[in-house]
Design an enzyme around this catalytic site. Structure first.
Site, mmCIF file in Angstrom:
data_model
loop_
_atom_site.group_PDB
_atom_site.id
_atom_site.type_symbol
_atom_site.label_atom_id
_atom_site.label_comp_id
_atom_site.label_asym_id
_atom_site.label_seq_id
_atom_site.Cartn_x
_atom_site.Cartn_y
_atom_site.Cartn_z
ATOM 1 C CB CYS A 169 -0.972 -0.044 1.171
ATOM 2 S SG CYS A 169 -0.616 -0.907 2.674
ATOM 3 N NE ARG A 199 2.384 -9.067 5.129
ATOM 4 C CZ ARG A 199 1.283 -9.070 5.031
ATOM 5 N NH1 ARG A 199 -0.602 -9.443 6.232
ATOM 6 N NH2 ARG A 199 0.386 -8.046 4.767
ATOM 7 C CD GLN A 249 -2.215 -9.251 0.295
ATOM 8 O OE1 GLN A 249 -0.702 -8.319 0.671
ATOM 9 N NE2 GLN A 249 -2.439 -10.264 1.647
ATOM 10 C CG ASP A 254 -1.567 -5.799 -2.114
ATOM 11 O OD1 ASP A 254 -2.646 -5.924 -1.539
ATOM 12 O OD2 ASP A 254 -0.402 -5.271 -1.130
ATOM 13 C CG HIS A 272 -3.353 -0.488 -2.274
ATOM 14 N ND1 HIS A 272 -3.039 -1.729 -2.572
ATOM 15 C CD2 HIS A 272 -3.713 -0.924 -0.828
ATOM 16 C CE1 HIS A 272 -1.857 -2.417 -1.713
ATOM 17 N NE2 HIS A 272 -3.004 -2.211 -1.067
ATOM 18 C CE LYS A 292 -9.224 -8.155 8.799
ATOM 19 N NZ LYS A 292 -8.418 -8.498 8.803
ATOM 20 C CG HIS A 331 -6.002 -1.670 1.680
ATOM 21 N ND1 HIS A 331 -4.662 -0.853 2.027
ATOM 22 C CD2 HIS A 331 -6.336 0.283 1.898
ATOM 23 C CE1 HIS A 331 -3.764 -0.125 2.463
ATOM 24 N NE2 HIS A 331 -5.095 0.540 2.986
#
Length: 506
Positions: free
Chosen positions: A164, A193, A211, A213, A215, A296, A360
């Site tokens: 992000c 992570r 991921q 991912d 946005h 979320k 997200h």
């Protein structure tokens, strides 16, 4: 060259599975700007029922991954799965499937750095709220230092745990107008992570992962429509994989470790509630389980063994756009910021800057974790389009005409039968193997079935004289009558049939 320093945990980190007890590791920590950054976690996969005595135990992706030669691990990189050729095929097909859907849902793919300076993570709030789970990277050569004195904060970088902040930098790289929004970015960059070593397992609990991912930067008035489209995206993807059922859960503001005002959080939570109500899908509330930057929607999948897995997620964020001072120009900015429409000409004549809302979203979640779910879900019976072992050609004997036809059929099915002078290859992306060993045909066929091949093609002297092949398609259908599923076709005809299967995700 970089040396890696693990950002240590100064207190015991709560595992996702409550039965796991792991003592804190004594590692020199890198201090975040606030001492309060401990996060609790809930189990992402827990059995809700036990198999009856004598029943087949639930499929285990770690065992199946070994049997099917999908992935391995190494002590030299704990928590970083090594995908073998078969596993890489599945991974790449999942990613390519998502890329095709991005065209439908209006996402543009970007590629962003793996490491950013510590200052970025301070700006985004990750260092304050997520430092426990981050790695830092520092250089070892004074001549390559970014600062005058080696070892200063300017030389500290962090491996990104999320995409992000990088996407915020892209949005901020040019002036934006309300006409440009929504802007949707997608990113498959690897993330890191720092999971506790004792909790690492297979593909589901890892330190390095990918991921899907995404946005979305949108106007406040566009929030509910974008959430609706994302929920539809989730429905399309999970129905294609034949996964489910799944439930939706709204996670609200944590009791502490959050950024932003209570008013911002209330507005964000109400927007998600309205979007969930409009979806027509039932949902539950998870008080205090939101991300530190916003509430979320979690998609929680139940598999055939009764286990639940939190996979996809949709998060609403008013905070990062403020922290990165993101803005777009719009008429009647006060109304625009509240998500309201006005017809007042005087108001519309005013133009000002408005902060976008950031959504997200991850539909697959971790690609590696979804792979684990699919490995167990299909239990060796992969749909043809995902099968890492799609076609094998077995020969009746190893005579030259028979082997020559087998090799020719392989080239046609793989799309590599063109002229050697052609500048660009046009492969079919099918996986086609050949077994021309001098063994008995029944033995080779049994072996091919045990390995999970979707289509078994037989080539013998009769086929060599006619130029056709015999394809056993029983592995593609629940109908296991091999005689009904055996087809005598040309290699080109079989190629067209199989490409249709792949294109329709069967």
């Amino acid at each position: 060259m970089f040396s890696w320093t693990i950002v240590g945990r100064t207190r015991p980190h709560i595992s996702r599975c409550s039965t796991l007890r792991i003592p804190p590791r004594r590692i020199t920590p890198i201090e975040p700007s606030s001492p309060r950054y401990l996060f609790g976690r809930t189990c992402s996969s827990h059995a809700t029922s036990s198999p009856p005595p004598g029943a087949k135990p639930p499929a285990d992706h770690r065992q199946l991954g070994l049997q099917q030669e999908l992935f391995t691990t190494s002590i030299y990189s704990p928590g970083s799965p090594i995908l073998l050729p078969n596993g890489a095929r599945i991974f790449n097909r999942l990613v390519e499937f998502l890329r095709r859907q991005y065209v439908r849902y209006g996402f543009d793919e970007v590629i962003t750095p793996t490491i950013y300076k510590k200052a970025l993570w301070q700006k985004s709030g990750h260092l304050e709220n997520y430092a426990d789970d981050m790695y830092t990277v520092t250089g070892t050569s004074p001549s390559r230092s970014d600062s005058a004195n080696m070892g200063e904060e300017e030389d500290e970088y962090g491996l990104k745990p999320m995409n992000c902040p990088g996407h915020c930098l892209i949005f901020a790289s040019k002036r934006r107008s309300y006409r440009d929004l929504p802007i949707r970015y997608a990113d498959f960059s690897p993330l890191h992570r720092n999971e506790i070593s004792g909790a690492l397992t297979g593909l589901t609990r890892v330190r390095r992962f990918h991921q899907d991912d995404g946005h979305i930067f949108c106007r406040p008035i566009q929030i509910e429509e974008e959430i609706r489209k994302t929920l539809d995206f989730v429905r399309i993807v999970y129905s294609t994989f034949k996964l489910g059922p799944y439930r939706l859960a709204l996670s609200t503001r944590p009791a502490d470790h959050y950024i932003g005002t209570l008013e911002d959080w209330e507005n964000a939570e109400n927007s998600l509630k309205r979007a969930l109500d409009a979806s027509g899908h039932g949902w539950t509330l998870k008080e205090g389980d939101g991300a530190f930057y916003g509430p979320k929607i979690d998609i929680v999948l139940r598999d055939s063994d009764g286990k639940e897995h939190q996979t996809a997620t949709i998060q609403l964020d008013f905070q990062l756009p403020k922290r990165f001072e993101l803005s777009y120009t719009a008429p009647a900015p006060e109304f625009e910021q509240r998500g309201e429409i006005t017809t007042d000409h005087d108001r519309l004549a005013e133009t000002g800057l408005v902060a976008p809302v950031m959504i997200h979203r991850a539909v697959l979640g971790s690609v590696e974790r979804l792979m684990a779910l699919l490995i167990e879900h299909y239990d060796g019976k992969w749909p043809f389009w995902l099968n890492p072992k799609q076609v094998i050609i077995v020969t009746v004997n190893d005579s030259e005409p028979v082997v020559e036809l087998a090799r020719s059929a392989q080239d046609i099915l793989m799309g590599r039968d063109g002229s050697e002078d052609d500048p660009v290859a046009n492969p079919s992306q099918l996986v086609v193997d050949v077994d021309n060993s001098p063994r008995a045909l029944p033995l080779k066929v049994r072996e091919a079935k045990s390995k999970g091949y979707g289509v078994i093609v037989t080539v013998g002297p009769k086929e060599a004289s006619s130029g056709t092949i015999v394809a056993d398609m029983s592995g593609l259908d629940s109908n296991k009558d091999s005689k009904a599923q055996r087809k005598q076709v040309t290699p080109q005809e079989l190629l067209e049939l199989l490409k249709a299967k792949v294109d329709s995700y069967q």
